[in-house]
Design a protein around this motif. Structure first.
Motif, PDB file in Angstrom:
ATOM      1  N   ALA A  31       0.848  -1.203   0.000  1.00  0.00           N
ATOM      2  CA  ALA A  31       0.000   0.000   0.000  1.00  0.00           C
ATOM      3  C   ALA A  31       0.883   1.251   0.000  1.00  0.00           C
ATOM      4  N   GLY A  32       1.517   1.493  -1.148  1.00  0.00           N
ATOM      5  CA  GLY A  32       2.470   2.599  -1.263  1.00  0.00           C
ATOM      6  C   GLY A  32       3.871   2.066  -0.990  1.00  0.00           C
ATOM      7  N   SER A  33       4.871   2.663  -1.645  1.00  0.00           N
ATOM      8  CA  SER A  33       6.231   2.140  -1.440  1.00  0.00           C
ATOM      9  C   SER A  33       6.681   2.383   0.001  1.00  0.00           C
ATOM     10  N   ILE A  34       6.075   3.368   0.663  1.00  0.00           N
ATOM     11  CA  ILE A  34       6.470   3.652   2.049  1.00  0.00           C
ATOM     12  C   ILE A  34       6.218   2.442   2.957  1.00  0.00           C
ATOM     13  N   THR A  35       5.113   1.720   2.726  1.00  0.00           N
ATOM     14  CA  THR A  35       4.835   0.563   3.599  1.00  0.00           C
ATOM     15  C   THR A  35       5.823  -0.560   3.306  1.00  0.00           C
ATOM     16  N   LEU A  38      19.007   5.137  -1.091  1.00  0.00           N
ATOM     17  CA  LEU A  38      19.470   6.104  -2.086  1.00  0.00           C
ATOM     18  C   LEU A  38      18.281   6.558  -2.924  1.00  0.00           C
ATOM     19  N   CYS A  39      17.910   7.779  -2.720  1.00  0.00           N
ATOM     20  CA  CYS A  39      16.737   8.324  -3.402  1.00  0.00           C
ATOM     21  C   CYS A  39      17.210   8.930  -4.720  1.00  0.00           C
ATOM     22  N   ASN A  40      16.804   8.333  -5.832  1.00  0.00           N
ATOM     23  CA  ASN A  40      17.356   8.745  -7.127  1.00  0.00           C
ATOM     24  C   ASN A  40      16.265   8.782  -8.194  1.00  0.00           C
ATOM     25  N   ASN A  73      16.788  12.502  -6.299  1.00  0.00           N
ATOM     26  CA  ASN A  73      16.675  12.734  -4.862  1.00  0.00           C
ATOM     27  C   ASN A  73      15.532  13.703  -4.529  1.00  0.00           C
ATOM     28  N   ASN A  74      14.720  13.302  -3.563  1.00  0.00           N
ATOM     29  CA  ASN A  74      13.721  14.193  -2.962  1.00  0.00           C
ATOM     30  C   ASN A  74      14.396  14.773  -1.715  1.00  0.00           C
ATOM     31  N   PRO A  75      14.609  16.075  -1.582  1.00  0.00           N
ATOM     32  CA  PRO A  75      13.924  17.176  -2.258  1.00  0.00           C
ATOM     33  C   PRO A  75      14.716  17.905  -3.345  1.00  0.00           C
ATOM     34  N   LEU A 132      17.456   1.462  -3.998  1.00  0.00           N
ATOM     35  CA  LEU A 132      17.382   2.570  -4.947  1.00  0.00           C
ATOM     36  C   LEU A 132      15.912   2.981  -4.997  1.00  0.00           C
ATOM     37  N   ASP A 133      15.625   4.086  -4.368  1.00  0.00           N
ATOM     38  CA  ASP A 133      14.234   4.547  -4.303  1.00  0.00           C
ATOM     39  C   ASP A 133      13.976   5.422  -5.529  1.00  0.00           C
ATOM     40  N   GLU A 134      13.242   4.827  -6.470  1.00  0.00           N
ATOM     41  CA  GLU A 134      13.017   5.518  -7.748  1.00  0.00           C
ATOM     42  C   GLU A 134      11.591   6.065  -7.843  1.00  0.00           C
ATOM     43  N   ALA A 135      11.120   6.664  -6.757  1.00  0.00           N
ATOM     44  CA  ALA A 135       9.739   7.167  -6.744  1.00  0.00           C
ATOM     45  C   ALA A 135       9.483   8.150  -7.901  1.00  0.00           C
ATOM     46  N   TYR A 136      10.539   8.850  -8.341  1.00  0.00           N
ATOM     47  CA  TYR A 136      10.351   9.902  -9.359  1.00  0.00           C
ATOM     48  C   TYR A 136      11.051   9.565 -10.673  1.00  0.00           C
ATOM     49  N   CYS A 137      11.434   8.284 -10.866  1.00  0.00           N
ATOM     50  CA  CYS A 137      12.321   7.969 -12.001  1.00  0.00           C
ATOM     51  C   CYS A 137      11.685   8.245 -13.363  1.00  0.00           C
ATOM     52  N   ARG A 161       9.613   1.435  -6.249  1.00  0.00           N
ATOM     53  CA  ARG A 161       8.882   2.314  -7.167  1.00  0.00           C
ATOM     54  C   ARG A 161       7.443   2.473  -6.698  1.00  0.00           C
ATOM     55  N   THR A 162       6.775   3.432  -7.281  1.00  0.00           N
ATOM     56  CA  THR A 162       5.425   3.734  -6.796  1.00  0.00           C
ATOM     57  C   THR A 162       4.494   4.143  -7.933  1.00  0.00           C
ATOM     58  N   PHE A 163       3.211   3.892  -7.727  1.00  0.00           N
ATOM     59  CA  PHE A 163       2.193   4.407  -8.652  1.00  0.00           C
ATOM     60  C   PHE A 163       1.703   5.790  -8.196  1.00  0.00           C
ATOM     61  N   SER A 164       2.304   6.326  -7.117  1.00  0.00           N
ATOM     62  CA  SER A 164       1.780   7.575  -6.534  1.00  0.00           C
ATOM     63  C   SER A 164       2.143   8.827  -7.312  1.00  0.00           C
ATOM     64  N   LYS A 165       3.226   8.801  -8.059  1.00  0.00           N
ATOM     65  CA  LYS A 165       3.740  10.049  -8.635  1.00  0.00           C
ATOM     66  C   LYS A 165       3.357  10.135 -10.114  1.00  0.00           C
ATOM     67  N   ALA A 166       4.225   9.658 -11.014  1.00  0.00           N
ATOM     68  CA  ALA A 166       3.931   9.805 -12.447  1.00  0.00           C
ATOM     69  C   ALA A 166       2.632   9.096 -12.835  1.00  0.00           C
ATOM     70  N   LEU A 179      -4.640   6.200  -3.877  1.00  0.00           N
ATOM     71  CA  LEU A 179      -5.080   4.792  -3.799  1.00  0.00           C
ATOM     72  C   LEU A 179      -4.044   3.889  -3.154  1.00  0.00           C
ATOM     73  N   ARG A 180      -2.829   4.349  -3.000  1.00  0.00           N
ATOM     74  CA  ARG A 180      -1.777   3.654  -2.263  1.00  0.00           C
ATOM     75  C   ARG A 180      -1.341   2.334  -2.909  1.00  0.00           C
ATOM     76  N   VAL A 181      -0.493   2.413  -3.904  1.00  0.00           N
ATOM     77  CA  VAL A 181       0.145   1.207  -4.464  1.00  0.00           C
ATOM     78  C   VAL A 181       1.604   1.518  -4.799  1.00  0.00           C
TER      79      VAL A 181
HETATM   80  C1  LIG Z   1      11.401   9.448  -2.372  1.00  0.00           C
HETATM   81  C2  LIG Z   1      10.075   8.905  -1.961  1.00  0.00           C
HETATM   82  N1  LIG Z   1       9.973   7.595  -1.733  1.00  0.00           N
HETATM   83  C3  LIG Z   1       8.807   7.055  -1.350  1.00  0.00           C
HETATM   84  C4  LIG Z   1       7.687   7.833  -1.201  1.00  0.00           C
HETATM   85  C5  LIG Z   1       6.424   7.175  -0.747  1.00  0.00           C
HETATM   86  O1  LIG Z   1       5.549   7.024  -1.807  1.00  0.00           O
HETATM   87  P1  LIG Z   1       4.246   6.136  -1.711  1.00  0.00           P
HETATM   88  O2  LIG Z   1       4.178   5.523  -0.354  1.00  0.00           O
HETATM   89  O3  LIG Z   1       3.118   7.039  -1.994  1.00  0.00           O
HETATM   90  O4  LIG Z   1       4.418   5.061  -2.753  1.00  0.00           O
HETATM   91  C6  LIG Z   1       7.746   9.197  -1.425  1.00  0.00           C
HETATM   92  C7  LIG Z   1       6.563  10.042  -1.234  1.00  0.00           C
HETATM   93  O5  LIG Z   1       6.552  11.233  -1.295  1.00  0.00           O
HETATM   94  C8  LIG Z   1       8.985   9.750  -1.824  1.00  0.00           C
HETATM   95  O6  LIG Z   1       9.123  11.063  -2.045  1.00  0.00           O
END
Ligand SMILES: Cc1ncc(COP(=O)(O)O)c(C=O)c1O
Length: 424
Positions: free
Chosen positions: A158-162, A227-229, A231-233, A258-263, A286-291, A297-299
């Motif tokens: 339920a989101g990459s955070i979980t 490693l956020c790549n 990188n946020n922020p 390798l956290d590619e939330a924004y790749c 990776r996440t469906f939350s961004k692009a 919906l949290r995936v």
């Molecule tokens: C770098 C990064 N990783 C992970 C997440 C978590 O994303 P989500 O749980 O919505 O998949 C975020 C959310 O802002 C993020 O910025």
């Protein structure tokens, strides 16, 4: 810390303001055992550390409580801590807080899901009386096909955070450390604290991750590097050659996430997936939350070697990914061409905003994500407050800078107008 305590007491516990002062006793401030319990919950949520009501019972005055909180959090400013901060929504849950005219603090896409995805959501919602598929079988299979991997190398949550939380939980052990660049995604700090890790922050270099320093920070206690790549922020991204050198330098006993939330917004969106097959200690998040526009919906998903995937999957709360979310993610994969077209539009807008900011005299590093970073240092909060009064919500990092999400052209113009009147 006292100010935070006071705010919580007045806003969350509805204690009268004149009952709240540093030398007020718990009784005078209305903290009977039920209110003390409620306070402990509110503090835990805001600060991202567990505060039990027993911790507070022995404390005499509000100043004593504030001092205890100071010690418990290591003096960390509440802006930097707490699950409520993960999405940049600084003050936690306030259902009656009006939404800003321009929401540019959360790195969401401004676009609604495409028609085909909305149809899939409606169809799945009609079956809401049924439990979801606990194994997320169809989605895992579709992702496996997408990346040309076997399904046992894909975990869905339920989101990459979980999933990151589950990963940190299964890898935690006494004395273990987790290392990451700083500033980076503040969720890492919270998750590492919750799992009991010692955290090692490695300052970013001028142009992004300092991968040599990060590799040098890994020792026999380091279980994970996050490693956020991109990188946020900051939006900065490391390329393949640098990552290969880094992976070579890190011992195989240390996992690299390798956290590619924004790749999708980056120059090389396929980087993590390409590296995966050669590095058994590499995990791609990776996440469906961004692009893909499904933040609500949290995936999210992890790609990694099967043994690790099965350990993570066992730690994830069963049935936490609804069938609506699974159906939406499947439909989004099918609508990838349309969604990636929007990513191009957002990247073009991001570059337009950056060029305008540079022309106004702001320093803005090139971004490979759907946001820009303004390293304003001590001016960060003042700038964010000025944007807020112009109806534009941006994300301040006190003392470091401000992150601004790329929204619609209208959102971005409103932000640029606010920036123009607050130029350096
Ligand atoms: C770098 C990064 N990783 C992970 C997440 C978590 O994303 P989500 O749980 O919505 O998949 C975020 C959310 O802002 C993020 O910025």
């Amino acid at each position: 810390m006292y100010e935070l305590l006071k705010t919580i007491m007045i806003e969350d516990l509805e204690v009268e303001a004149d009952q709240v002062s540093p030398d007020a006793s718990r009784e005078d401030a209305g903290l009977d055992s039920l209110a003390t319990f409620e306070l402990s919950l509110a503090l835990s949520q805001r600060l991202g550390v567990t505060i039990a009501d027993e911790d507070l019972f022995g404390l005499r005055t509000l100043a004593d409580i504030a001092e205890f909180l100071e010690r418990r959090t290591g003096g960390r400013a509440p802006q930097d801590a707490g699950l409520a901060r993960l999405l940049g929504d600084g003050d936690g849950c306030h259902p009656d807080r009006p939404s800003p005219a321009h929401q540019l603090a959360r790195n969401e896409t401004p676009f609604q899901p495409p028609e085909s995805v909305l149809d899939a959501i409606t169809r799945a919602a009609a079956e809401a009386n049924r439990y979801p598929d606990p194994a997320c079988g169809a989605l895992r299979a579709a992702l496996a096909r997408h990346y040309d991997l076997s399904p046992d190398r894909v975990a869905v949550g339920a989101g990459s955070i979980t999933l990151l939380q589950a990963l940190l939980t299964v890898t935690a052990e006494p004395g273990a450390a987790v290392a990451y660049s700083w500033p980076s995604f503040d969720g890492y700090e919270v998750l590492a604290d919750l799992a009991g890790f010692r955290t090692v922050r490695v300052p970013l270099a001028e142009d992004g991750h300092d991968l040599d320093a990060l590799a040098a920070a890994v020792d026999e206690h380091t279980r994970l590097v996050l490693l956020c790549n991109p990188n946020n922020p900051t939006g900065t991204a490391s390329g393949e050659a640098d990552l290969l050198r880094f992976l070579d330098a890190v011992p195989r006993t240390c996992l690299v996430v390798l956290d590619e939330a924004y790749c999708e917004y980056a120059r090389d969106p396929g980087l993590g997936a390409r590296l995966l097959t050669s590095w058994p200690n590499l995990i791609v998040a990776r996440t469906f939350s961004k692009a893909y526009g499904l933040a609500g919906l949290r995936v999210g998903y992890l790609l990694a070697e099967p043994g690790l995937i099965s350990r993570v999957q066992r730690m994830v709360m069963p049935l936490s990914v609804s069938d609506v979310a699974q159906a939406a993610a499947l439909a989004s994969l099918a609508a990838e061409k349309e969604l990636l077209g929007r990513v191009q539009d957002t990247a073009a807008e991001r570059d337009r905003v950056r060029a305008a900011l540079l022309a106004l005299g702001f320093d803005v590093p090139p971004s490979e994500a759907n946001f820009l970073w303004l390293p304003l240092g001590a001016r960060a909060q003042e700038f964010a407050a000025a944007c807020a009064s112009a109806g534009v919500d941006v994300r301040p990092y006190p003392g470091d800078g401000v992150r601004v999400t790329t929204g619609t052209a209208e959102d971005n113009d409103a932000f640029l107008a606010a920036a123009e009147t607050n130029r350096p």
